[in-house]
Design an enzyme around this catalytic site. Structure first.
Site, PDB file in Angstrom:
ATOM      1  N   LYS A   9       0.830  -1.215   0.000  1.00  0.00           N
ATOM      2  CA  LYS A   9       0.000   0.000   0.000  1.00  0.00           C
ATOM      3  C   LYS A   9       0.862   1.263   0.000  1.00  0.00           C
ATOM      4  CE  LYS A   9      -3.985  -2.201   0.688  1.00  0.00           C
ATOM      5  NZ  LYS A   9      -5.036  -2.232  -0.337  1.00  0.00           N
TER       6      LYS A   9
ATOM      7  N   LYS B  58      14.821  -7.588   4.423  1.00  0.00           N
ATOM      8  CA  LYS B  58      14.980  -6.653   5.547  1.00  0.00           C
ATOM      9  C   LYS B  58      16.218  -6.934   6.406  1.00  0.00           C
ATOM     10  CE  LYS B  58      11.074  -5.076   7.473  1.00  0.00           C
ATOM     11  NZ  LYS B  58       9.687  -4.997   8.015  1.00  0.00           N
TER      12      LYS B  58
ATOM     13  N   ASP C  37      20.940   2.322  15.500  1.00  0.00           N
ATOM     14  CA  ASP C  37      20.897   1.467  16.691  1.00  0.00           C
ATOM     15  C   ASP C  37      19.612   0.652  16.740  1.00  0.00           C
ATOM     16  OD1 ASP C  37      23.335   2.430  17.442  1.00  0.00           O
ATOM     17  OD2 ASP C  37      22.567   3.843  18.930  1.00  0.00           O
TER      18      ASP C  37
ATOM     19  N   ASP D 124       9.561   0.747  12.067  1.00  0.00           N
ATOM     20  CA  ASP D 124       8.356  -0.003  12.440  1.00  0.00           C
ATOM     21  C   ASP D 124       7.948   0.263  13.894  1.00  0.00           C
ATOM     22  OD1 ASP D 124       7.806  -1.221  10.001  1.00  0.00           O
ATOM     23  OD2 ASP D 124       9.138  -2.914  10.399  1.00  0.00           O
TER      24      ASP D 124
ATOM     25  N   GLY E  49       9.633 -10.959  13.228  1.00  0.00           N
ATOM     26  CA  GLY E  49      10.271  -9.669  13.003  1.00  0.00           C
ATOM     27  C   GLY E  49       9.444  -8.500  13.501  1.00  0.00           C
TER      28      GLY E  49
ATOM     29  N   ASN F 159       4.260 -17.374  21.837  1.00  0.00           N
ATOM     30  CA  ASN F 159       4.385 -17.695  20.421  1.00  0.00           C
ATOM     31  C   ASN F 159       4.148 -19.182  20.212  1.00  0.00           C
ATOM     32  OD1 ASN F 159       5.177 -16.702  17.698  1.00  0.00           O
ATOM     33  ND2 ASN F 159       6.818 -18.198  17.909  1.00  0.00           N
ATOM     34  N   ARG F 160       3.620 -19.527  19.047  1.00  0.00           N
ATOM     35  CA  ARG F 160       3.338 -20.941  18.777  1.00  0.00           C
ATOM     36  C   ARG F 160       4.621 -21.767  18.833  1.00  0.00           C
ATOM     37  NH1 ARG F 160      -0.149 -19.539  13.521  1.00  0.00           N
ATOM     38  NH2 ARG F 160       1.268 -17.758  13.682  1.00  0.00           N
ATOM     39  N   THR F 161       5.739 -21.206  18.365  1.00  0.00           N
ATOM     40  CA  THR F 161       7.045 -21.852  18.491  1.00  0.00           C
ATOM     41  C   THR F 161       7.774 -21.193  19.652  1.00  0.00           C
ATOM     42  OG1 THR F 161       7.051 -22.123  16.087  1.00  0.00           O
ATOM     43  CG2 THR F 161       9.129 -22.528  17.239  1.00  0.00           C
TER      44      THR F 161
ATOM     45  N   TYR G  23      -4.079  -5.526   9.237  1.00  0.00           N
ATOM     46  CA  TYR G  23      -5.020  -4.462   8.829  1.00  0.00           C
ATOM     47  C   TYR G  23      -5.895  -4.874   7.636  1.00  0.00           C
ATOM     48  CZ  TYR G  23      -1.235  -3.356   5.520  1.00  0.00           C
ATOM     49  OH  TYR G  23      -0.257  -3.431   4.563  1.00  0.00           O
TER      50      TYR G  23
END
Length: 277
Positions: free
Chosen positions: A20, A70, A82, A107, A136, A157-159, A224
């Protein structure tokens, strides 16, 4: 007579057709009457280094970076912020006039600014946060929650090993909780964040029991599409303050746009409408 170069920017990844960001940056360029273009570029891993060497020569002032590049772009950058180092990924590159590439991650900034706009009374220091997921996006969220003073963060978390890696990297303020007990820790959460893809269009629904959510909690979902996920709908019905994930996409773009085009853009209803078209 000399003419000024028109600044070019864009997003590189593979795939990028779903992004987007081109709609958002085009909206801001129109709104502020600025010269410039923002282009989606599908770049394969084998071509990444060549592309990064070539773009500045073509008039690009920077690019956003998405999956799967990334992490790798950090190795190619001359300077890494940093926060990008802490998160372990970069989503923004600035091509400096001296020829150096500066890698950053916005982010976490986008996450916090979205919460501050969508829940003006949010007090991060008022109690623990619960973070669902350990990928991430979770790393960016955890780094920003620590930065704004959240006293304790429960990660599930699942893992489980991925959640344990977050504790290893970010320290004792984090506590790992088994995924099967995720519902039990929601009652601890002053801030509740879903960083997983559960609930996204085309993905499985989140099955974590939500009856433990506190009315005082601020609940946000990085998903979203749809704008209101099952998590957000149930949280809203329970009286929680809810913040959708679209604002994070908008706010994370602000610092990059300002660096590239010299204008700090507003995240408003018109910007939201531009990416929902």
């Amino acid at each position: 007579m000399t003419t000024q170069r028109i600044p070019l920017t864009g997003v590189i990844g593979s795939p990028v057709s779903h992004s987007k960001s081109p709609q958002l940056h085009a909206h801001w360029l129109r709104t502020y009457g600025l010269s410039g273009y923002y282009i989606p570029m599908d770049v394969a891993g084998d071509n990444l280094e060549t592309v990064l060497e070539t773009l500045p020569k073509m008039g690009f002032v920077g690019v956003n970076v998405t999956i799967p590049h990334k992490q790798r772009v950090m190795e190619m950058a001359d300077l890494v912020s940093d926060r990008a180092t802490l998160i372990g990924a970069a989503n923004t590159l600035i091509f400096r006039e001296d020829g150096k590439i500066h890698a950053d991650n916005t982010d976490g900034y986008g996450f916090v600014e979205n919460l501050r706009q969508g829940a003006p009374d949010w007090d991060p220091k008022a109690g623990p946060a619960v973070v669902l997921g350990a990928g991430g996006a979770a790393r960016a969220v955890v780094a920003s929650l620590i930065d704004v003073g959240v006293p304790e963060i429960f990660v599930t978390n699942r893992t489980k090993v991925r959640a344990e890696k977050l504790v290893e990297d970010f320290g004792k303020r984090l506590k790992v909780v088994d995924w099967v007990k995720a519902g039990n820790i929601l009652e601890e959460g002053n801030t509740v964040v879903n960083t997983t893809s559960l609930g996204m269009l085309g993905k499985p629904e989140m099955r974590v029991p939500l009856d433990g959510l506190r009315k005082q909690a601020v609940v946000t979902d990085l998903v979203y599409n749809p704008i209101e996920t099952r998590l957000l709908r149930i949280a809203r019905e329970m009286g929680c303050t809810t913040v959708d994930g679209l604002g994070m996409l908008l706010h994370q773009a602000v610092p990059a746009f300002e660096r590239w085009f010299g204008q700090r853009p507003e995240v408003d209803n018109a910007a939201r409408a531009a990416v929902l078209r």
